[in-house]
Write an enzyme that holds these catalytic residues in place. Structure first.
Site, short mmCIF file in Angstrom:
data_model
loop_
_atom_site.label_atom_id
_atom_site.label_comp_id
_atom_site.label_asym_id
_atom_site.label_seq_id
_atom_site.Cartn_x
_atom_site.Cartn_y
_atom_site.Cartn_z
N ASP A 186 24.38 42.50 60.59
CA ASP A 186 23.52 41.43 61.10
C ASP A 186 22.05 41.77 60.88
O ASP A 186 21.63 42.90 61.13
CB ASP A 186 23.80 41.27 62.61
CG ASP A 186 23.13 40.04 63.19
OD1 ASP A 186 23.46 38.93 62.77
OD2 ASP A 186 22.26 40.21 64.07
N GLU B 168 33.46 58.31 53.18
CA GLU B 168 34.29 59.39 53.73
C GLU B 168 35.68 58.88 54.08
O GLU B 168 36.59 59.67 54.29
CB GLU B 168 33.66 59.92 55.02
CG GLU B 168 32.41 60.72 54.82
CD GLU B 168 31.77 61.02 56.15
OE1 GLU B 168 32.44 60.89 57.21
OE2 GLU B 168 30.58 61.39 56.17
C1 BGC Z 1 23.27 35.86 63.28
C2 BGC Z 1 22.85 34.85 64.28
C3 BGC Z 1 22.11 35.57 65.38
C4 BGC Z 1 20.97 36.42 64.83
C5 BGC Z 1 20.49 37.42 65.81
C6 BGC Z 1 21.91 36.29 62.79
O1 BGC Z 1 21.59 36.36 61.61
O2 BGC Z 1 24.06 35.35 62.25
O3 BGC Z 1 23.93 34.11 64.78
O4 BGC Z 1 21.57 34.64 66.26
O5 BGC Z 1 21.39 37.16 63.73
O6 BGC Z 1 21.43 38.42 65.99
#
Ligand code: BGC
Length: 549
Positions: free
Chosen positions: A220, A269
């Site tokens: 993310d 790993e």
């Molecule tokens: C996720 C979102 C989220 C954001 C903050 C993003 O790119 O896909 O759904 O709100 O990251 O974590």
């Protein structure tokens, strides 16, 4: 180098690698949004046992892997992207045992499992952040986040001019007067990646889930971890959005790459080709390719492709540039049309006409699945689900909705729970007819349930199943690195892909009228009814056809 063997799963549960080396290069990966996929216990919220029970549906659909948005312990200020404990399952979704069971079942079906990891920020309820608040200004626990004094008289102004992606300042002031940085909601404090403890913690979190048997991670906000030294002002007024292409001191900084090199070493790993895919909103595909150099990550989402409209020239251009950029680093290109953050492509392409939207969505999907590389599907697109645009304000949960501008609260409309069966909401999402669902489904979804579409050759579901089955069998689909463009009239894209075992042609008519085109072969799959002529064929408006040449 140590070879970690998965301990939580029987050795024979891992999908067979010898058959498909580097499986991820051409994988079709299906995104499950856990709160909206299947509700096993009837509380109106999707959960892990609900998903496990539906895995055979995904197997039959024909995907290779499933990516799960976060199901970790979280106060749900941003639907689970605010993680309070990275090693625990939120009780709302089940238990760690349920997660292990999900992985085991998926592997038994030959499906790989990718989980989300959220390293840019945590929840304000995370133990480290609570400790930082308690410990006070200048204390070591505060150094794991970005705490600063404010500007102006008495420090009453934020330390710099950065804005949150969800709207409003990227800083919140705490009781003792210091401010902390949060690029997203105030409940999502950003980690300080200059601190070695943060690196160590995430190495340990990766190992925790790898030991449980997952095949990889979706990272993310992968472009956000490192901030420019000194946290300099941006100096302009324009709002920075997640989909933005602006160059800013907190996104896509060169320092992120060293982090991913260390993550790659950990993935290597482990036996079984574990991978990582970056969610990196960078200004160009070339910048995205930098995350995919051979010692870094395996894939990055192609958001430039996602944001390109239904336009022949635009699509050809982004396809060419993506392949060029990815080939330069020997990484697979990826293609995606929908996810849990954007308006569903069925609605994006509709221009106010739902039938046109579905026509184009199916054509766009077939084009995407014909391209070399890996493709991402978002739950429900195989049912032709449109965006739900009429949600009442009181049911909305997207933090962006409550914090103005940015994405304007649009993200709940693509997160409405899946319709599986029956005539009444929640359409098999939960066990009881008339039972709850965390967002209401439109009554018209009774015609879009998986049950209603199953076995109907004209349904969107059967179209996806057919396309994925052909993609799996035809050697020239997915694999390889290039497309060979063929001459085509304006508004039409045509390309050939060749493999030693067969040649394949894809035609896409993006124009609003049928176009006559020399018949390239026999039809393998088409997104609309097409009657091939002996020498020429009328390609229907807004259609894609796969041909065996
Ligand atoms: C996720 C979102 C989220 C954001 C903050 C993003 O790119 O896909 O759904 O709100 O990251 O974590």
């Amino acid at each position: 180098m140590t070879q970690h063997v998965t301990t939580a799963l029987p050795a024979d549960a891992t999908p067979d690698d010898s058959a498909r080396r580097e499986w991820w290069r051409e994988a079709v990966i299906y995104q499950v949004y856990p709160r909206s996929f299947a509700d096993g216990n009837g509380d109106g919220m999707g959960d892990l046992p609900g998903i496990t029970a539906r895995l055979p549906y995904l197997k039959r659909l024909g995907v290779d892997a499933v990516w799960f948005s976060p199901f970790y312990a979280s106060p749900q200020a941003d639907a689970g992207y605010d993680v309070a404990d990275y090693r625990a399952v939120d009780p709302m979704f089940g238990t760690l045992t349920d997660a292990a069971e999900l992985v085991r079942e998926a592997h038994a079906l030959g499906l790989r499992v990718i989980v989300d990891v959220v390293p840019n920020h945590c929840s304000d309820q995370h133990a480290w952040f609570r400790e930082a608040l308690r410990a006070g200004p200048g204390s070591p626990p505060r150094e794991r986040f970005h705490f600063r004094s404010g500007k102006g008289e008495g420090g009453h102004l934020p330390p710099n001019d950065w804005e949150s992606v969800f709207g409003g300042p990227a800083w919140t002031r705490v009781e003792d007067g210091e401010w902390y940085l949060h690029l997203f909601a105030p409940e999502q404090p950003d980690f300080n990646w200059d601190h070695p403890a943060v690196h160590e913690e995430f190495h340990s979190i990766l190992r925790f889930w790898l030991d449980l048997g997952v095949d990889g991670f979706r990272i993310d906000v992968a472009h956000g971890l490192v901030k420019a030294a000194g946290l300099p002002d941006i100096g302009h007024e324009e709002q920075v959005s997640l989909l933005g292409k602006q160059s800013v001191p907190y996104f896509d900084q060169d320092g992120v790459h060293e982090i991913y090199r260390s993550w790659r070493r950990i993935l290597q790993e482990y036996a079984g080709e574990r991978i990582a895919v970056a969610e990196a909103w960078t200004p160009t595909v070339e910048r995205s390719a930098r995350y995919l150099r051979p010692d870094e990550l395996h894939q990055a989402f192609n958001f430039e492709y996602l944001t390109t409209g239904w336009d022949a020239d635009g699509l050809r251009d982004v396809i060419d540039r993506s392949l060029r950029a990815m080939n330069a680093v020997q990484a697979p290109a990826t293609w995606v049309l929908s996810n849990h953050d954007v308006v569903r492509h069925c609605t994006r392409f509709a221009d106010g006409d739902a039938a046109r939207g579905l026509r184009r969505a199916k054509a766009a999907t077939l084009l995407m699945l014909a391209l070399p590389g890996s493709a991402y599907l978002y739950q429900g697109e195989e049912l032709g689900l449109p965006e739900v645009t009429e949600l009442p304000d009181e049911v909305r949960q997207d933090p962006a909705f409550f914090r103005s501008t940015g994405q304007g609260g649009r993200r709940d409309g693509c997160r409405v729970p899946m319709p599986w069966s029956g005539q009444r909401a929640p359409f098999g999402f939960g066990p009881a007819e008339g039972g709850p669902s965390w967002l209401p489904q439109p009554a018209g979804w009774r015609d879009l349930t998986a049950e209603a579409q199953d076995g109907d050759p004209s349904s969107t579901l059967e179209f996806y199943r057919r396309a994925l089955a052909v993609r799996r069998e035809h050697p020239a689909l997915g694999a390889g690195r290039d497309v060979e463009w063929l001459d085509a009239p304006e508004g039409v894209l045509a390309f050939r892909r060749t493999s030693p075992r067969g040649t394949f042609v894809c035609t896409v008519n993006l124009s609003a009228a049928p176009v006559v085109y020399p018949t390239p072969g026999t039809v393998l799959v088409s997104s609309a009814d097409v009657t091939p002529g002996a020498t020429a064929t009328n390609l229907p408006a807004d259609s894609t056809v796969w041909w065996a040449a």
